[in-house]
Write a protein that holds these residues in place. Structure first.
Motif, PDB file in Angstrom:
ATOM      1  N   LEU A   1       0.718  -1.263  -0.027  1.00  0.00           N
ATOM      2  CA  LEU A   1       0.230  -0.101  -0.103  1.00  0.00           C
ATOM      3  C   LEU A   1       0.873   1.167   0.237  1.00  0.00           C
ATOM      4  CD1 LEU A   1      -2.804  -0.865   2.684  1.00  0.00           C
ATOM      5  CD2 LEU A   1      -3.083  -0.489   0.060  1.00  0.00           C
ATOM      6  N   GLU A   2       1.917   1.525   0.830  1.00  0.00           N
ATOM      7  CA  GLU A   2       2.919   2.486   1.140  1.00  0.00           C
ATOM      8  C   GLU A   2       3.655   2.670  -0.328  1.00  0.00           C
ATOM      9  OE1 GLU A   2       4.699  -0.811   3.636  1.00  0.00           O
ATOM     10  OE2 GLU A   2       2.550  -0.455   2.743  1.00  0.00           O
ATOM     11  N   ASP A   3       3.825   1.835  -1.296  1.00  0.00           N
ATOM     12  CA  ASP A   3       4.554   2.094  -2.568  1.00  0.00           C
ATOM     13  C   ASP A   3       3.466   2.596  -3.702  1.00  0.00           C
ATOM     14  OD1 ASP A   3       6.735   1.262  -1.273  1.00  0.00           O
ATOM     15  OD2 ASP A   3       6.515  -0.885  -1.913  1.00  0.00           O
ATOM     16  N   CYS A   4       2.203   2.515  -3.381  1.00  0.00           N
ATOM     17  CA  CYS A   4       1.091   3.132  -4.222  1.00  0.00           C
ATOM     18  C   CYS A   4       1.295   4.551  -4.573  1.00  0.00           C
ATOM     19  CB  CYS A   4      -0.201   2.547  -4.286  1.00  0.00           C
ATOM     20  SG  CYS A   4      -0.495   0.698  -4.260  1.00  0.00           S
ATOM     21  N   THR A   5       0.611   5.073  -5.619  1.00  0.00           N
ATOM     22  CA  THR A   5       0.429   6.417  -5.733  1.00  0.00           C
ATOM     23  C   THR A   5      -0.741   6.953  -6.262  1.00  0.00           C
ATOM     24  OG1 THR A   5       2.846   6.506  -6.792  1.00  0.00           O
ATOM     25  CG2 THR A   5       1.424   8.358  -7.086  1.00  0.00           C
TER      26      THR A   5
ATOM     27  N   ASN B   1      -0.044   7.392  -1.777  1.00  0.00           N
ATOM     28  CA  ASN B   1       0.120   6.616  -0.703  1.00  0.00           C
ATOM     29  C   ASN B   1      -1.186   6.876   0.118  1.00  0.00           C
ATOM     30  OD1 ASN B   1       0.646   5.476   1.929  1.00  0.00           O
ATOM     31  ND2 ASN B   1       2.871   5.908   1.356  1.00  0.00           N
TER      32      ASN B   1
ATOM     33  N   LEU C   1      -2.113   4.994   2.784  1.00  0.00           N
ATOM     34  CA  LEU C   1      -1.775   5.169   4.383  1.00  0.00           C
ATOM     35  C   LEU C   1      -1.525   6.622   4.937  1.00  0.00           C
ATOM     36  CD1 LEU C   1       0.332   1.857   4.896  1.00  0.00           C
ATOM     37  CD2 LEU C   1      -1.990   2.202   5.067  1.00  0.00           C
ATOM     38  N   ASN C   2      -0.795   7.298   4.065  1.00  0.00           N
ATOM     39  CA  ASN C   2      -0.431   8.830   4.395  1.00  0.00           C
ATOM     40  C   ASN C   2      -1.687   9.507   4.505  1.00  0.00           C
ATOM     41  OD1 ASN C   2       2.167   8.000   4.875  1.00  0.00           O
ATOM     42  ND2 ASN C   2       2.999   9.144   3.223  1.00  0.00           N
TER      43      ASN C   2
ATOM     44  N   LYS D   1      -3.615  -2.969   8.202  1.00  0.00           N
ATOM     45  CA  LYS D   1      -2.957  -1.768   7.807  1.00  0.00           C
ATOM     46  C   LYS D   1      -3.902  -0.941   7.709  1.00  0.00           C
ATOM     47  CE  LYS D   1       1.840  -2.858   5.783  1.00  0.00           C
ATOM     48  NZ  LYS D   1       2.633  -2.462   4.663  1.00  0.00           N
TER      49      LYS D   1
END
Length: 241
Positions: A174-178, A180, A182-183, A211
Motif C-alpha cells: 500500500l505504501e508504494d502505491c501512488t 500513498n 496510508l499517508n 494496515k
C-alpha cells in the motif's frame, strides 16, 4: 478535431488500425490522432461497451485504457457502494483516470467530483462526462493537494491508486502505491465516513486487514474464473470487523 479527421474516424471505426497506419497517406487529416481514436474505440467496445452507445467521446493513450476497469467489474463496485446509501449520495473520486468506475458509480450518485492529475487525461475525461453524465465535475488536480485544501464532506471517497513504481515495476504494498493511501487516511477521514479502494489482485488480504482500520468488506472480483481486482470498502464509523 477538424471535420475531415472526424469523418475519417467515423468511416474507419471497425477497420484494422495497423493496416490503416500502413495504408494510404492522408496529409489533410491528423492521422495519429485519428488512429488513436479508432484504436481506443475498439478497445473500449470490448472492455466497456456501454461507452460506445455515446457519440463524440474521446479516447486517451493506450496505457490509460489498459489501466481502467472493465464494465462488469465497475458495475459490481458501483452496486456495492450504492447499497450503503438509501438516497443519492455525493462521490469524490481521487484518481478517476478515464472515468469508467466513476461513470457507473455516478449513476447512483446525486453529485460527483472527479480528480485527475494528468492535464491531457483530465481534459478528455471532462469532455466525455459532458456527454456521459453532466452531473459530474472533473478537476485537474493532484489528489493530495485537493485533500489538504478541501473542507467539503462527501458520502463516499473512491480511490484507485497507481500500482507502478518509479521504474514502471509493479508494486504490491500500500505504501508504494501512488498516492500513498496510508499517508492520506487521516485527511480522508476528515471528509468522509466511507472509503472505497480498488486494488490489484496481487495484494495480500492479510496485509490490508492489518494496515487499514475500519474495513467493512473485502471483495475478490473475478471475471471468467480469473481474479481481476481486490475491492475494499472501509467504514470509519463501524465497530464491526
Amino acid at each position: 478535431m477538424d471535420t475531415l479527421t472526424e469523418k475519417y474516424i467515423k468511416n474507419h471505426l471497425n477497420d484494422d488500425v495497423f493496416q490503416l497506419a500502413l495504408g494510404k497517406k492522408h496529409p489533410d487529416i491528423d492521422i495519429q490522432f485519428a488512429l488513436r481514436q479508432i484504436s481506443g474505440y475498439q478497445n473500449i467496445k470490448r472492455k466497456v461497451p456501454a461507452f460506445t452507445e455515446f457519440e463524440g467521446l474521446l479516447y486517451p493513450t493506450h496505457i490509460s485504457l489498459e489501466q481502467c476497469s472493465s464494465q462488469s467489474t465497475a458495475q459490481f463496485k458501483a452496486l456495492e457502494i450504492s447499497k450503503l446509501f438509501p438516497d443519492n449520495f455525493s462521490l469524490l473520486d481521487l484518481t478517476c483516470g478515464f472515468g469508467v468506475d466513476a461513470f457507473f458509480i455516478s449513476k447512483y450518485a446525486g453529485h460527483a467530483v472527479l480528480l485527475e492529475q494528468n492535464k491531457e487525461l483530465a481534459d478528455i475525461t471532462k469532455h466525455n462526462f459532458s456527454i456521459l453524465n453532466k452531473n459530474v465535475e472533473v478537476i485537474n488536480i493532484d489528489a493530495e493537494d485537493f485533500i489538504k485544501s478541501n473542507t467539503k464532506r462527501f458520502d463516499v471517497v473512491f480511490i484507485d491508486p497507481a500500482r507502478r513504481g518509479t521504474k514502471g515495476e509493479k508494486v504490491v504494498l500500500l505504501e508504494d502505491c501512488t498516492p500513498n493511501i496510508l499517508n492520506l487516511l487521516p485527511d480522508i477521514k476528515k471528509i468522509t465516513d466511507v472509503l472505497a479502494i480498488k486494488l490489484s489482485p496481487m495484494f495480500d488480504i492479510k496485509q490490508l486487514i492489518a494496515k487499514l482500520p475500519g474495513i467493512k468488506n473485502i471483495y475478490s472480483i473475478g471475471v471468467d474464473n480469473e481474479c481481476k481486482e481486490i475491492f475494499v470498502i472501509m467504514d470509519f464509523n463501524s465497530t464491526e470487523e
